[in-house]
Design an enzyme around this catalytic site. Structure first.
Site, PDB file in Angstrom:
ATOM      1  N   HIS A  43     -10.584  -6.115  -1.827  1.00 32.95           N
ATOM      2  CA  HIS A  43     -11.611  -5.741  -0.834  1.00 32.95           C
ATOM      3  C   HIS A  43     -12.711  -4.998  -1.577  1.00 32.95           C
ATOM      4  O   HIS A  43     -12.530  -3.856  -1.998  1.00 32.95           O
ATOM      5  CB  HIS A  43     -11.010  -4.819   0.231  1.00 32.95           C
ATOM      6  CG  HIS A  43      -9.964  -5.470   1.077  1.00 32.95           C
ATOM      7  ND1 HIS A  43     -10.237  -6.520   1.933  1.00 32.95           N
ATOM      8  CD2 HIS A  43      -8.637  -5.234   1.208  1.00 32.95           C
ATOM      9  CE1 HIS A  43      -9.119  -6.887   2.548  1.00 32.95           C
ATOM     10  NE2 HIS A  43      -8.136  -6.134   2.123  1.00 32.95           N
ATOM     11  N   ASN A  77       1.840  -5.570  -3.007  1.00 33.72           N
ATOM     12  CA  ASN A  77       0.444  -5.815  -2.616  1.00 33.72           C
ATOM     13  C   ASN A  77      -0.294  -4.495  -2.368  1.00 33.72           C
ATOM     14  O   ASN A  77       0.224  -3.607  -1.689  1.00 33.72           O
ATOM     15  CB  ASN A  77       0.467  -6.647  -1.318  1.00 33.72           C
ATOM     16  CG  ASN A  77      -0.871  -7.233  -0.934  1.00 33.72           C
ATOM     17  OD1 ASN A  77      -1.519  -7.889  -1.748  1.00 33.72           O
ATOM     18  ND2 ASN A  77      -1.307  -6.995   0.296  1.00 33.72           N
ATOM     19  N   ASP A 104     -12.576 -10.020   0.105  1.00 36.10           N
ATOM     20  CA  ASP A 104     -13.824 -10.018   0.880  1.00 36.10           C
ATOM     21  C   ASP A 104     -14.772  -9.031   0.203  1.00 36.10           C
ATOM     22  O   ASP A 104     -14.342  -8.154  -0.540  1.00 36.10           O
ATOM     23  CB  ASP A 104     -13.628  -9.715   2.380  1.00 36.10           C
ATOM     24  CG  ASP A 104     -12.830  -8.456   2.698  1.00 36.10           C
ATOM     25  OD1 ASP A 104     -12.726  -7.565   1.841  1.00 36.10           O
ATOM     26  OD2 ASP A 104     -12.311  -8.356   3.834  1.00 36.10           O
ATOM     27  N   GLU A 161       0.783  -1.252   0.000  1.00 31.79           N
ATOM     28  CA  GLU A 161       0.000   0.000   0.000  1.00 31.79           C
ATOM     29  C   GLU A 161       0.812   1.299   0.000  1.00 31.79           C
ATOM     30  O   GLU A 161       0.563   2.176   0.821  1.00 31.79           O
ATOM     31  CB  GLU A 161      -0.956   0.013   1.213  1.00 31.79           C
ATOM     32  CG  GLU A 161      -1.914  -1.176   1.258  1.00 31.79           C
ATOM     33  CD  GLU A 161      -2.862  -1.137   2.455  1.00 31.79           C
ATOM     34  OE1 GLU A 161      -2.680  -0.299   3.364  1.00 31.79           O
ATOM     35  OE2 GLU A 161      -3.777  -1.968   2.489  1.00 31.79           O
ATOM     36  N   GLU A 189      -6.525 -10.728  -0.544  1.00 33.38           N
ATOM     37  CA  GLU A 189      -7.313 -10.376   0.646  1.00 33.38           C
ATOM     38  C   GLU A 189      -8.795 -10.248   0.299  1.00 33.38           C
ATOM     39  O   GLU A 189      -9.465  -9.305   0.724  1.00 33.38           O
ATOM     40  CB  GLU A 189      -6.809  -9.052   1.242  1.00 33.38           C
ATOM     41  CG  GLU A 189      -5.321  -9.049   1.553  1.00 33.38           C
ATOM     42  CD  GLU A 189      -4.832  -7.761   2.228  1.00 33.38           C
ATOM     43  OE1 GLU A 189      -5.658  -6.956   2.691  1.00 33.38           O
ATOM     44  OE2 GLU A 189      -3.600  -7.571   2.283  1.00 33.38           O
TER      45      GLU A 189
HETATM   46  C1  XIL Z   1      -6.146  -5.858   8.908  1.00 33.07           C
HETATM   47  C2  XIL Z   1      -6.505  -7.009   9.821  1.00 33.07           C
HETATM   48  O1  XIL Z   1      -7.494  -7.802   9.194  1.00 33.07           O
HETATM   49  C3  XIL Z   1      -6.991  -6.488  11.148  1.00 33.07           C
HETATM   50  O2  XIL Z   1      -7.184  -7.572  12.070  1.00 33.07           O
HETATM   51  C4  XIL Z   1      -6.009  -5.501  11.743  1.00 33.07           C
HETATM   52  O3  XIL Z   1      -6.540  -4.932  12.919  1.00 33.07           O
HETATM   53  C5  XIL Z   1      -5.692  -4.398  10.734  1.00 33.07           C
HETATM   54  O4  XIL Z   1      -5.234  -4.969   9.530  1.00 33.07           O
HETATM   55  N1  XIL Z   1      -4.958  -4.392   4.118  1.00 33.07           N
HETATM   56  C6  XIL Z   1      -3.969  -5.228   4.572  1.00 33.07           C
HETATM   57  C7  XIL Z   1      -4.204  -6.052   5.783  1.00 33.07           C
HETATM   58  O5  XIL Z   1      -2.940  -5.375   3.896  1.00 33.07           O
HETATM   59  O6  XIL Z   1      -3.019  -6.281   6.511  1.00 33.07           O
HETATM   60  C8  XIL Z   1      -5.246  -5.449   6.699  1.00 33.07           C
HETATM   61  O7  XIL Z   1      -5.528  -6.374   7.740  1.00 33.07           O
HETATM   62  C9  XIL Z   1      -6.494  -5.110   5.906  1.00 33.07           C
HETATM   63  C10 XIL Z   1      -6.187  -4.113   4.822  1.00 33.07           C
END
Ligand code: XIL
Length: 369
Positions: free
Chosen positions: A238, A199, A270, A151, A268
């Site tokens: 996401h 990522n 969702d 990021e 990731e």
């Molecule tokens: C999130 C986790 O799911 C949480 O439990 C934590 O409190 C914060 O981080 N992008 C990412 C992940 O790369 O590491 C993040 O994970 C969600 C967004």
């Protein structure tokens, strides 16, 4: 190579009755993964069973982040991450390492030191180098893919630096854009065999423009030209049903990264939506029950259709243990299993997508005669 018959079948050597996501994914060389919450692994039996049975890749949701592994400077705590790696080895799973350089979840000793000037930028660079070397060395030979940098690009609604990076990013601000290439080089030195990924989110047009995609594409193309050891792109995935999703653009963008000679991974996934409350997580809009599995399915299918896509990972197992309700006010229902660890429509939809790709029920044309 000697492969016992049962294993060959389970891994896709023929038609199998194993309809788990991991077995179906294996039939097309695709690992299906999940983020794992260290607190639930082992202690929650149903949760642990699902992780073992359904997934062929695991990512530590938090246990490999810098604040978790080095709570005080020079003092490491690898326990939770080591436990996950051991679990993965016992269950024939690959590990995605997450993540080495990120502006979030850095240890307090580091951010405080930088803020009060007791850590200079030159020292910060050495500390980062040490961290990357320590962590990649600790897991050497045990991590399949590392999310090396996480990021660092500007969002499409922000004014980026000329090279597309977020001008306010903690690391870029203190160490300059060149640190990105260096972190990949340091990681490669520590484990030359691990796949090294960049990522990020909204890098396949999900926010309605392709601005962030283009910035990442140009930057990474340039890294490759310079011989920087970067192997792939992690697209977080996401999504939120309120924004819709342009699946064609998503797939075209994944393909464009692939055409640069990079691997791609969905890291990731969702799909969140508005819910009545965070306990039950019932969508407030009945149609969201269709939109949620639809968008999940499009995320998977884009990966299935791009030959460079090597893994598809959901960001957590079930809605009762998702980051969504705590991060996006009023939202939830983002994962494949519900708050009671029961599979949702999104689960069976992905299962169907995988079955269809594996040849479905009908077999080759003409076999019905
Ligand atoms: C999130 C986790 O799911 C949480 O439990 C934590 O409190 C914060 O981080 N992008 C990412 C992940 O790369 O590491 C993040 O994970 C969600 C967004």
């Amino acid at each position: 190579m000697l492969v016992p018959a049962a294993v060959a079948v389970a891994n896709g050597g023929g038609r199998s009755h194993d309809t788990s996501l991991r077995a179906l994914g294996a039939q097309q060389g695709l690992r299906i993964g999940t983020a794992v919450d260290a607190a639930q692994l082992g202690s929650n039996k149903a949760y642990t069973g699902i992780v073992a049975d359904q997934f062929s890749a695991v990512t530590a949701e938090n246990a490999m982040k810098w604040d978790a592994v080095e709570p005080s400077q020079g003092v490491h705590n690898w326990k939770a991450a080591d436990d996950l790696v051991k679990f993965a080895q016992q269950n024939g799973q690959a590990v995605r390492g997450h993540t080495l350089m990120w502006h979030n979840q850095t240890p307090g000793w580091l951010t405080t030191g930088v803020a009060n000037g007791s850590i200079t930028d030159a020292q910060l660079r050495d500390i980062l180098h040490q961290h990357v070397t320590d962590e990649v060395t600790h897991f050497k030979g045990k991590v399949w893919q590392w999310d090396v940098v996480n990021e660092v690009f500007a969002n499409s609604w922000e004014t980026p630096q000329a090279d597309g990076l977020n001008r306010d990013d903690f690391w870029v601000k203190h160490l300059g854009s060149g640190v990105i290439a260096d972190v990949f080089r340091w990681a490669h030195q520590a484990d030359p065999k691990a796949l090294l990924m960049y990522n990020d989110y909204n890098i396949t047009g999900e926010d309605g423009t392709n601005v962030k995609f283009q910035a990442v594409y140009d930057f990474v193309k340039n890294l490759r030209k310079q011989g920087v050891p970067i192997d792939g792109i992690g697209e977080q995935g996401h999504l939120d049903t309120q924004y819709g999703f342009d699946a064609q653009r998503y797939q075209a963008d994944l393909q464009a990264y692939g055409d640069l000679g990079l691997k791609v991974a969905i890291t990731e996934a969702d799909v969140r939506t508005f819910v009545g409350n965070s306990t039950d997580q019932v969508p407030t809009d009945a149609l969201a029950q269709f939109a949620q599995p639809y968008e999940f399915s499009e995320l998977l299918k884009g990966c299935q259709l791009v030959s460079q896509c090597i893994s598809f990972t959901a960001w957590g197992v079930y809605d009762g243990d998702s980051w969504i309700p705590g991060t996006f006010s009023g939202e939830g229902y983002g994962l494949l299993y519900d708050v009671n660890l029961q599979p949702k429509v999104a689960y069976s939809t992905l299962q169907q997508d995988l079955k269809l790709a594996a040849g479905g029920h009908h077999g080759p044309a003409g076999s019905g005669n």
